[in-house]
Write a protein that holds these residues in place. Structure first.
Motif, PDB file in Angstrom:
ATOM      1  N   THR A  36     -21.159 -59.829   8.965  1.00  0.00           N
ATOM      2  CA  THR A  36     -22.383 -60.554   9.030  1.00  0.00           C
ATOM      3  C   THR A  36     -22.959 -60.867  10.351  1.00  0.00           C
ATOM      4  OG1 THR A  36     -21.179 -61.860   7.183  1.00  0.00           O
ATOM      5  CG2 THR A  36     -23.169 -62.976   8.297  1.00  0.00           C
ATOM      6  N   TYR A  37     -22.288 -61.069  11.196  1.00  0.00           N
ATOM      7  CA  TYR A  37     -22.858 -61.292  12.692  1.00  0.00           C
ATOM      8  C   TYR A  37     -23.663 -59.878  13.062  1.00  0.00           C
ATOM      9  CZ  TYR A  37     -23.242 -61.438  17.782  1.00  0.00           C
ATOM     10  OH  TYR A  37     -23.444 -61.640  19.079  1.00  0.00           O
ATOM     11  N   ALA A  38     -22.894 -58.638  12.919  1.00  0.00           N
ATOM     12  CA  ALA A  38     -23.549 -57.530  13.276  1.00  0.00           C
ATOM     13  C   ALA A  38     -24.778 -57.251  12.312  1.00  0.00           C
ATOM     14  CB  ALA A  38     -22.566 -56.265  12.742  1.00  0.00           C
ATOM     15  N   ARG A  39     -25.024 -57.357  11.198  1.00  0.00           N
ATOM     16  CA  ARG A  39     -25.992 -57.225  10.601  1.00  0.00           C
ATOM     17  C   ARG A  39     -27.343 -58.166  11.104  1.00  0.00           C
ATOM     18  NH1 ARG A  39     -25.014 -53.699   6.766  1.00  0.00           N
ATOM     19  NH2 ARG A  39     -23.415 -53.685   5.693  1.00  0.00           N
ATOM     20  N   ALA A  40     -27.051 -59.470  11.407  1.00  0.00           N
ATOM     21  CA  ALA A  40     -27.534 -60.442  11.654  1.00  0.00           C
ATOM     22  C   ALA A  40     -28.463 -60.262  12.955  1.00  0.00           C
ATOM     23  CB  ALA A  40     -26.985 -62.044  11.488  1.00  0.00           C
ATOM     24  N   VAL A  41     -27.489 -59.836  14.157  1.00  0.00           N
ATOM     25  CA  VAL A  41     -28.085 -59.708  15.244  1.00  0.00           C
ATOM     26  C   VAL A  41     -28.731 -58.535  15.794  1.00  0.00           C
ATOM     27  CG1 VAL A  41     -26.493 -61.258  16.334  1.00  0.00           C
ATOM     28  CG2 VAL A  41     -25.982 -58.746  16.422  1.00  0.00           C
ATOM     29  N   GLU A  62     -28.316 -35.685  33.842  1.00  0.00           N
ATOM     30  CA  GLU A  62     -28.149 -35.273  32.492  1.00  0.00           C
ATOM     31  C   GLU A  62     -27.234 -36.193  31.805  1.00  0.00           C
ATOM     32  OE1 GLU A  62     -28.220 -31.693  31.025  1.00  0.00           O
ATOM     33  OE2 GLU A  62     -29.587 -30.907  32.485  1.00  0.00           O
ATOM     34  N   ILE A  63     -27.522 -36.626  30.521  1.00  0.00           N
ATOM     35  CA  ILE A  63     -26.478 -37.287  29.918  1.00  0.00           C
ATOM     36  C   ILE A  63     -26.513 -36.772  28.464  1.00  0.00           C
ATOM     37  CG2 ILE A  63     -26.132 -39.665  28.841  1.00  0.00           C
ATOM     38  CD1 ILE A  63     -28.105 -40.846  30.753  1.00  0.00           C
ATOM     39  N   HIS A  64     -25.057 -36.626  28.245  1.00  0.00           N
ATOM     40  CA  HIS A  64     -24.681 -35.786  27.161  1.00  0.00           C
ATOM     41  C   HIS A  64     -23.622 -36.598  26.272  1.00  0.00           C
ATOM     42  CE1 HIS A  64     -26.890 -32.206  27.997  1.00  0.00           C
ATOM     43  NE2 HIS A  64     -26.473 -32.268  29.318  1.00  0.00           N
ATOM     44  N   ARG A  65     -22.949 -37.293  27.087  1.00  0.00           N
ATOM     45  CA  ARG A  65     -21.746 -37.970  26.484  1.00  0.00           C
ATOM     46  C   ARG A  65     -21.870 -39.600  26.785  1.00  0.00           C
ATOM     47  NH1 ARG A  65     -18.410 -34.137  29.911  1.00  0.00           N
ATOM     48  NH2 ARG A  65     -19.907 -34.985  30.890  1.00  0.00           N
ATOM     49  N   ILE A  66     -22.206 -40.465  25.477  1.00  0.00           N
ATOM     50  CA  ILE A  66     -22.164 -41.724  25.487  1.00  0.00           C
ATOM     51  C   ILE A  66     -21.214 -42.635  25.063  1.00  0.00           C
ATOM     52  CG2 ILE A  66     -23.610 -43.842  25.189  1.00  0.00           C
ATOM     53  CD1 ILE A  66     -26.018 -41.563  24.698  1.00  0.00           C
ATOM     54  N   LEU A  67     -20.454 -43.354  25.766  1.00  0.00           N
ATOM     55  CA  LEU A  67     -19.340 -44.292  25.206  1.00  0.00           C
ATOM     56  C   LEU A  67     -19.949 -45.760  24.933  1.00  0.00           C
ATOM     57  CD1 LEU A  67     -16.414 -44.815  24.624  1.00  0.00           C
ATOM     58  CD2 LEU A  67     -15.948 -45.264  26.926  1.00  0.00           C
ATOM     59  N   ASP A  68     -20.104 -46.192  23.735  1.00  0.00           N
ATOM     60  CA  ASP A  68     -20.512 -47.616  23.605  1.00  0.00           C
ATOM     61  C   ASP A  68     -19.439 -48.384  23.210  1.00  0.00           C
ATOM     62  OD1 ASP A  68     -22.287 -49.841  22.969  1.00  0.00           O
ATOM     63  OD2 ASP A  68     -23.246 -48.702  21.273  1.00  0.00           O
ATOM     64  N   ILE A  69     -19.111 -49.245  24.183  1.00  0.00           N
ATOM     65  CA  ILE A  69     -17.744 -50.055  23.953  1.00  0.00           C
ATOM     66  C   ILE A  69     -18.093 -51.443  23.318  1.00  0.00           C
ATOM     67  CG2 ILE A  69     -15.748 -51.124  25.251  1.00  0.00           C
ATOM     68  CD1 ILE A  69     -16.264 -49.061  27.354  1.00  0.00           C
ATOM     69  N   ALA A  70     -17.440 -51.792  22.289  1.00  0.00           N
ATOM     70  CA  ALA A  70     -17.848 -53.076  21.470  1.00  0.00           C
ATOM     71  C   ALA A  70     -19.360 -53.028  20.919  1.00  0.00           C
ATOM     72  CB  ALA A  70     -17.623 -54.451  22.190  1.00  0.00           C
ATOM     73  N   ALA A  71     -19.565 -51.693  20.441  1.00  0.00           N
ATOM     74  CA  ALA A  71     -20.836 -51.184  20.119  1.00  0.00           C
ATOM     75  C   ALA A  71     -21.759 -52.332  19.034  1.00  0.00           C
ATOM     76  CB  ALA A  71     -20.786 -49.954  19.314  1.00  0.00           C
ATOM     77  N   GLY A  72     -20.973 -53.101  18.402  1.00  0.00           N
ATOM     78  CA  GLY A  72     -21.633 -54.183  17.342  1.00  0.00           C
ATOM     79  C   GLY A  72     -22.390 -53.119  16.275  1.00  0.00           C
ATOM     80  N   ALA A  73     -23.361 -53.535  16.208  1.00  0.00           N
ATOM     81  CA  ALA A  73     -24.464 -52.746  15.186  1.00  0.00           C
ATOM     82  C   ALA A  73     -24.817 -51.580  15.738  1.00  0.00           C
ATOM     83  CB  ALA A  73     -25.580 -53.673  14.659  1.00  0.00           C
ATOM     84  N   SER A  96     -15.076 -52.834  10.362  1.00  0.00           N
ATOM     85  CA  SER A  96     -15.732 -53.380   9.454  1.00  0.00           C
ATOM     86  C   SER A  96     -17.385 -53.427  10.186  1.00  0.00           C
ATOM     87  CB  SER A  96     -15.585 -54.900   9.141  1.00  0.00           C
ATOM     88  OG  SER A  96     -15.342 -55.767  10.199  1.00  0.00           O
ATOM     89  N   VAL A  97     -17.298 -53.718  11.656  1.00  0.00           N
ATOM     90  CA  VAL A  97     -18.363 -53.595  12.483  1.00  0.00           C
ATOM     91  C   VAL A  97     -18.931 -52.275  12.504  1.00  0.00           C
ATOM     92  CG1 VAL A  97     -19.492 -54.119  14.609  1.00  0.00           C
ATOM     93  CG2 VAL A  97     -17.802 -55.680  13.543  1.00  0.00           C
ATOM     94  N   LEU A  98     -18.263 -51.213  12.636  1.00  0.00           N
ATOM     95  CA  LEU A  98     -18.565 -49.796  12.815  1.00  0.00           C
ATOM     96  C   LEU A  98     -19.262 -49.425  11.436  1.00  0.00           C
ATOM     97  CD1 LEU A  98     -15.876 -48.254  14.849  1.00  0.00           C
ATOM     98  CD2 LEU A  98     -18.074 -48.731  15.578  1.00  0.00           C
ATOM     99  N   GLU A  99     -18.907 -49.965  10.348  1.00  0.00           N
ATOM    100  CA  GLU A  99     -19.540 -49.626   9.034  1.00  0.00           C
ATOM    101  C   GLU A  99     -21.338 -49.907   9.275  1.00  0.00           C
ATOM    102  OE1 GLU A  99     -17.764 -51.714   5.764  1.00  0.00           O
ATOM    103  OE2 GLU A  99     -15.760 -50.682   6.192  1.00  0.00           O
ATOM    104  N   VAL A 100     -21.340 -50.962   9.815  1.00  0.00           N
ATOM    105  CA  VAL A 100     -22.777 -51.387  10.137  1.00  0.00           C
ATOM    106  C   VAL A 100     -23.461 -50.642  10.909  1.00  0.00           C
ATOM    107  CG1 VAL A 100     -24.549 -53.096  10.607  1.00  0.00           C
ATOM    108  CG2 VAL A 100     -22.450 -53.820   9.349  1.00  0.00           C
ATOM    109  N   ALA A 101     -22.520 -50.435  12.074  1.00  0.00           N
ATOM    110  CA  ALA A 101     -23.273 -49.342  13.173  1.00  0.00           C
ATOM    111  C   ALA A 101     -23.676 -47.735  12.466  1.00  0.00           C
ATOM    112  CB  ALA A 101     -22.385 -49.247  14.383  1.00  0.00           C
ATOM    113  N   ALA A 102     -22.689 -47.409  11.739  1.00  0.00           N
ATOM    114  CA  ALA A 102     -22.558 -46.131  10.914  1.00  0.00           C
ATOM    115  C   ALA A 102     -24.011 -46.065  10.112  1.00  0.00           C
ATOM    116  CB  ALA A 102     -21.476 -45.725  10.472  1.00  0.00           C
ATOM    117  N   GLU A 103     -24.163 -47.220   9.430  1.00  0.00           N
ATOM    118  CA  GLU A 103     -25.413 -47.192   8.917  1.00  0.00           C
ATOM    119  C   GLU A 103     -26.501 -47.186   9.601  1.00  0.00           C
ATOM    120  OE1 GLU A 103     -25.399 -50.837   6.603  1.00  0.00           O
ATOM    121  OE2 GLU A 103     -23.484 -50.555   5.514  1.00  0.00           O
TER     122      GLU A 103
END
Length: 167
Positions: A36-41, A62-73, A96-103
């Motif tokens: 809910t939080y991930a979708r709301a923010v 050059e930036i080819h590889r990105i690490l997004d830690i505690a990625a949230g949405a 469960s949060v990564l499901e939102v991020a994947a969407e």
């Protein structure tokens, strides 16, 4: 959770952090409110995600590889990858949060360039090397020794010349 924290702010200060138990705290992977939080923010984070992407790309290189830690949405990694057509994002957060991020990554057209890595930012192996690591909106929630341990692991996961973008 807010009621628990706001009901006794002096205890929070005396404790140097949360007074909540592990099950009630942000570190609980199965906390029902994370999705809910991930979708709301997500809509609120778009502007700062664009700012962070500008900041990360302004240093050149050059930036080819990105690490997004505690990625949230996922907005931060997505915003950066949208500016860099060859970049790939590895997003770490609770399943469960990564499901939102994947969407959100699919909606941004990043299906093939975005990868979920479920787990705790404090325990998950980052692998690497990464050109940029995004550490956004959660360092302040950690105890000092947790911050130091996390940032050491982030540093170890960076490619030579890589950078950390923290907020």
């Amino acid at each position: 959770i807010l009621r628990a924290v706001l009901s006794d702010p002096a205890a929070v200060v005396r404790n140097g952090g949360t007074i909540l138990g592990e099950a009630d705290h942000f570190a609980a992977p199965d906390q029902a409110d994370w999705t809910t939080y991930a979708r709301a923010v997500a809509p609120m984070m778009a502007r700062s995600a664009a700012f962070l992407a500008d900041l990360a790309t302004s240093r050149g290189g050059e930036i080819h590889r990105i690490l997004d830690i505690a990625a949230g949405a996922g907005q931060n990694g997505i915003a950066l990858a949208n500016r860099l057509p060859d970049a790939r994002v590895t997003a770490i957060d609770w399943p469960s949060v990564l499901e939102v991020a994947a969407e959100n990554a699919r909606a941004a057209g990043l299906d093939e360039r975005w990868k979920a890595q479920p787990g705790s930012a404090l325990e998950t192996e980052f692998a690497g090397p990464y050109d940029v690591a995004l550490v956004v909106r959660f360092l302040h929630l950690l105890a000092p020794q947790q911050r130091e341990a996390l940032l050491r692991r982030v540093h170890a996961a960076l490619a030579p010349g890589g950078c950390v973008v923290a907020l």
